[in-house]
Design a protein around this motif. Structure first.
Motif, mmCIF file in Angstrom:
data_model
loop_
_atom_site.group_PDB
_atom_site.id
_atom_site.type_symbol
_atom_site.label_atom_id
_atom_site.label_comp_id
_atom_site.label_asym_id
_atom_site.label_seq_id
_atom_site.Cartn_x
_atom_site.Cartn_y
_atom_site.Cartn_z
ATOM 1 N N TYR A 147 13.735 44.809 68.702
ATOM 2 C CA TYR A 147 12.259 45.118 68.774
ATOM 3 C C TYR A 147 11.740 45.752 67.452
ATOM 4 N N PHE A 148 10.721 45.349 66.989
ATOM 5 C CA PHE A 148 10.368 45.610 65.383
ATOM 6 C C PHE A 148 8.999 46.745 65.346
ATOM 7 N N GLY A 149 9.506 47.390 64.517
ATOM 8 C CA GLY A 149 8.247 48.149 64.340
ATOM 9 C C GLY A 149 7.066 47.777 63.285
ATOM 10 N N ALA A 150 6.161 48.200 63.188
ATOM 11 C CA ALA A 150 5.152 47.719 62.452
ATOM 12 C C ALA A 150 5.268 47.511 61.029
ATOM 13 N N GLY A 151 6.237 48.196 60.369
ATOM 14 C CA GLY A 151 6.459 47.909 58.959
ATOM 15 C C GLY A 151 6.025 48.835 58.204
ATOM 16 N N THR A 152 6.578 49.060 56.916
ATOM 17 C CA THR A 152 6.032 49.685 55.950
ATOM 18 C C THR A 152 5.673 48.628 54.791
ATOM 19 N N ARG A 153 4.465 48.841 54.256
ATOM 20 C CA ARG A 153 4.163 47.886 53.010
ATOM 21 C C ARG A 153 4.385 48.696 51.680
ATOM 22 N N LEU A 154 5.236 48.213 51.092
ATOM 23 C CA LEU A 154 5.706 48.966 49.701
ATOM 24 C C LEU A 154 4.932 48.099 48.379
ATOM 25 N N SER A 155 4.394 48.762 47.788
ATOM 26 C CA SER A 155 3.771 48.045 46.685
ATOM 27 C C SER A 155 4.175 48.925 45.556
ATOM 28 N N VAL A 156 4.856 48.156 44.686
ATOM 29 C CA VAL A 156 5.399 48.907 43.232
ATOM 30 C C VAL A 156 4.576 48.384 42.092
ATOM 31 N N LEU A 157 4.052 49.212 41.582
ATOM 32 C CA LEU A 157 3.021 48.927 40.433
ATOM 33 C C LEU A 157 3.594 49.314 38.803
ATOM 34 N N LEU B 159 2.931 52.234 51.119
ATOM 35 C CA LEU B 159 3.589 53.072 50.087
ATOM 36 C C LEU B 159 3.262 52.506 48.752
ATOM 37 N N ILE B 160 2.517 53.310 47.860
ATOM 38 C CA ILE B 160 2.250 52.804 46.379
ATOM 39 C C ILE B 160 2.984 53.600 45.591
ATOM 40 N N THR B 161 3.715 53.157 44.768
ATOM 41 C CA THR B 161 4.481 53.862 43.640
ATOM 42 C C THR B 161 4.879 52.981 42.380
ATOM 43 N N ALA B 162 5.366 53.623 41.504
ATOM 44 C CA ALA B 162 5.641 52.962 40.245
ATOM 45 C C ALA B 162 6.945 52.573 40.005
ATOM 46 N N THR B 163 7.134 51.625 39.169
ATOM 47 C CA THR B 163 8.388 51.215 38.818
ATOM 48 C C THR B 163 9.587 52.223 38.280
ATOM 49 N N GLY B 164 10.569 52.065 38.788
ATOM 50 C CA GLY B 164 11.582 53.319 38.435
ATOM 51 C C GLY B 164 11.633 54.487 39.134
ATOM 52 N N GLN B 165 10.752 54.446 40.384
ATOM 53 C CA GLN B 165 10.797 55.649 41.295
ATOM 54 C C GLN B 165 11.734 55.256 42.533
ATOM 55 N N LEU C 30 8.977 45.843 40.192
ATOM 56 C CA LEU C 30 7.812 45.002 40.763
ATOM 57 C C LEU C 30 8.553 44.259 41.915
ATOM 58 N N GLY C 31 9.560 43.453 41.839
ATOM 59 C CA GLY C 31 9.946 42.581 42.641
ATOM 60 C C GLY C 31 10.231 43.395 44.312
ATOM 61 N N ASP C 32 10.322 44.417 44.331
ATOM 62 C CA ASP C 32 10.703 45.179 45.506
ATOM 63 C C ASP C 32 9.507 45.254 46.460
ATOM 64 N N SER C 33 8.475 45.051 45.876
ATOM 65 C CA SER C 33 7.194 44.953 46.645
ATOM 66 C C SER C 33 7.390 43.839 47.859
ATOM 67 N N ALA C 34 7.047 44.515 48.958
ATOM 68 C CA ALA C 34 7.218 43.539 50.119
ATOM 69 C C ALA C 34 7.214 44.551 51.529
ATOM 70 N N LEU C 35 7.128 44.046 52.746
ATOM 71 C CA LEU C 35 7.057 44.435 53.857
ATOM 72 C C LEU C 35 8.434 44.926 54.504
ATOM 73 N N TYR C 36 8.639 46.162 54.503
ATOM 74 C CA TYR C 36 10.016 46.404 55.067
ATOM 75 C C TYR C 36 9.896 46.813 56.743
ATOM 76 N N PHE C 37 10.601 46.270 57.305
ATOM 77 C CA PHE C 37 10.715 46.147 59.017
ATOM 78 C C PHE C 37 12.108 46.751 59.379
ATOM 79 N N CYS C 38 11.729 47.834 60.277
ATOM 80 C CA CYS C 38 13.065 48.108 61.051
ATOM 81 C C CYS C 38 12.798 47.455 62.497
ATOM 82 N N ALA C 39 13.944 47.329 63.181
ATOM 83 C CA ALA C 39 14.071 46.772 64.333
ATOM 84 C C ALA C 39 15.286 47.645 65.143
ATOM 85 N N SER C 40 14.986 47.635 66.391
ATOM 86 C CA SER C 40 16.181 48.243 67.173
ATOM 87 C C SER C 40 16.407 47.321 68.309
#
Lengths: 115, 115
Positions: free
Chosen positions: A105-115, A11-17, A83-93
């Motif tokens: 058990y972890f998912g493959a993650g969502t990579r978030l890039s805030v530009l 996921l690529i998005t902008a600040t404030g979104q 900008l500092g929210d850019s990270a990998l976000y994992f879900c586990a169950s």
């Protein structure tokens, strides 16, 4: 394959979104956990849901919120992104919150890039 | 304050040797300690769980020890192979919070097995 599905992968998005990350746990698992992983902080626990109810909160910012739906899938909402929210976000169950069985058990993650 | 430390950020070892990774913790009273493996860009994968009243646990080439007096766990991979190269995370269930069994993760040790 862990059986935990996360979308989107990137996921690529902008600040404030605002964005929404989605997680489907393994079949039969009632607990869902959300984590944030950045290079300098490691894997940080954000929040846990069990069978639709919030069970524990970690280092989750007020700009972030989550919920677990009746079908047990979960969504993590991130708003007023920085900008500092850019990270990998994992879900586990896990099957239930019994300590003796708290294997996650972890998912493959969502990579978030805030530009 | 609570702290989990994994001995080093990176560990290089020759193929065939035994890799030993360390996890130290302070201000925790964990009921369980777990080890996970994480490959680049992927979610952690559960390897082993050891209870506070267990001294040692084995699974194939993996061995974990847990010393609650020293507040330390050691993770061994015998006859290491290049395929064992990954980041290894220790995680504690700190036993606090009724019904909440969140895990707190160390920052991990990146193991490289050199052929």
């Amino acid at each position: 394959d862990s059986g935990v599905t996360q979308t989107p992968k990137h996921l690529i998005t902008a600040t404030g979104q605002r964005v929404t990350l989605r997680c489907s746990p393994r079949s039969g698992d009632l607990s869902v956990y959300w984590y944030q992983q950045s290079l300098d902080q490691g894997l940080q626990f954000l929040i846990q849901y069990y069978n639709g109810e919030e069970r524990a909160k970690g280092n989750i910012l007020e700009r972030f919120s989550a919920q677990q739906f009746p079908d047990l899938h979960s969504e993590l909402n991130l708003s007023s992104l920085e900008l500092g929210d850019s990270a990998l976000y994992f879900c586990a169950s896990s099957v239930d919150p019994d300590r003796a069985k708290n294997i996650q058990y972890f998912g493959a993650g969502t990579r978030l890039s805030v530009l | 304050s609570q702290k989990i430390e994994q001995n080093s950020e990176a560990l290089n070892i020759q193929e065939g040797k035994t890799a030993t990774l360390t996890c130290n913790y302070t201000n925790y009273s964990p009921a369980y300690l777990q080890w996970y493996r994480q490959d680049p860009g992927r979610g952690p994968v559960f390897l082993l769980l050891i209870r506070e009243n267990e001294k040692e646990k084995r699974k194939e080439r993996l061995k974990v020890t847990f010393d609650t007096t020293l507040k330390q766990s050691l993770f061994h991979i015998t006859a290491s192979q290049p395929a064992d190269s990954a980041t290894y995370l220790c995680a504690l269930d700190d036993g606090s919070g009724a019904g909440s069994y969140q895990l707190t993760f160390g920052k991990g040790t990146k193991l490289s097995v050199i052929p």
